[in-house]
Design an enzyme around this catalytic site. Structure first.
Site, short mmCIF file in Angstrom:
data_model
loop_
_atom_site.label_atom_id
_atom_site.label_comp_id
_atom_site.label_asym_id
_atom_site.label_seq_id
_atom_site.Cartn_x
_atom_site.Cartn_y
_atom_site.Cartn_z
N ALA A 30 0.84 -1.20 0.00
CA ALA A 30 0.00 0.00 0.00
C ALA A 30 0.87 1.25 0.00
CB ALA A 30 -0.91 0.01 1.23
N ASP A 31 0.53 2.20 -0.85
CA ASP A 31 1.21 3.49 -0.81
C ASP A 31 0.24 4.52 -0.20
OD1 ASP A 31 -0.58 4.28 -2.83
OD2 ASP A 31 0.91 4.05 -4.42
N SER A 32 0.65 5.76 -0.13
CA SER A 32 -0.17 6.77 0.54
C SER A 32 -1.51 6.97 -0.17
CB SER A 32 0.58 8.10 0.66
OG SER A 32 0.96 8.57 -0.61
N ASP A 34 -3.15 4.66 -1.84
CA ASP A 34 -3.97 3.49 -1.47
C ASP A 34 -4.57 3.68 -0.09
OD1 ASP A 34 -3.52 1.88 -3.79
OD2 ASP A 34 -1.56 1.29 -3.00
N MET A 35 -3.77 4.20 0.83
CA MET A 35 -4.26 4.37 2.21
C MET A 35 -5.40 5.38 2.26
SD MET A 35 -2.94 2.21 4.15
CE MET A 35 -3.63 2.88 5.68
#
Length: 72
Positions: A30-32, A34-35
């Site tokens: 997960a990247d930012s 995605d979060m």
């Protein structure tokens, strides 16, 4: 279960690949962005508002579960 489904859909994973101790960035990728999307979907699903500073501290799936247990 619903949290795992939301994460799996966002990250294109199978739910059986997601464990409570899975690290959101390192293990699940997960990247930012995605979060932000995951948090938005959690907010919609559970009709809550999650402060930014709260979800930035989440490192594992268990962190999300603990937050929801306390606030839902």
């Amino acid at each position: 279960k619903k949290i795992k489904e939301i994460i799996a859909e966002q990250l294109w994973l199978k739910t059986n690949k997601i464990e409570l101790d899975s690290k959101l960035e390192r293990n699940l990728g997960a990247d930012s962005l995605d979060m932000v999307e995951i948090v938005s979907r959690i907010e919609d699903e559970f009709s809550i508002e999650i402060p930014d500073e709260e979800f930035y501290s989440w490192k594992t799936v268990k962190d999300i579960m603990n937050y929801l247990e306390e606030h839902v």
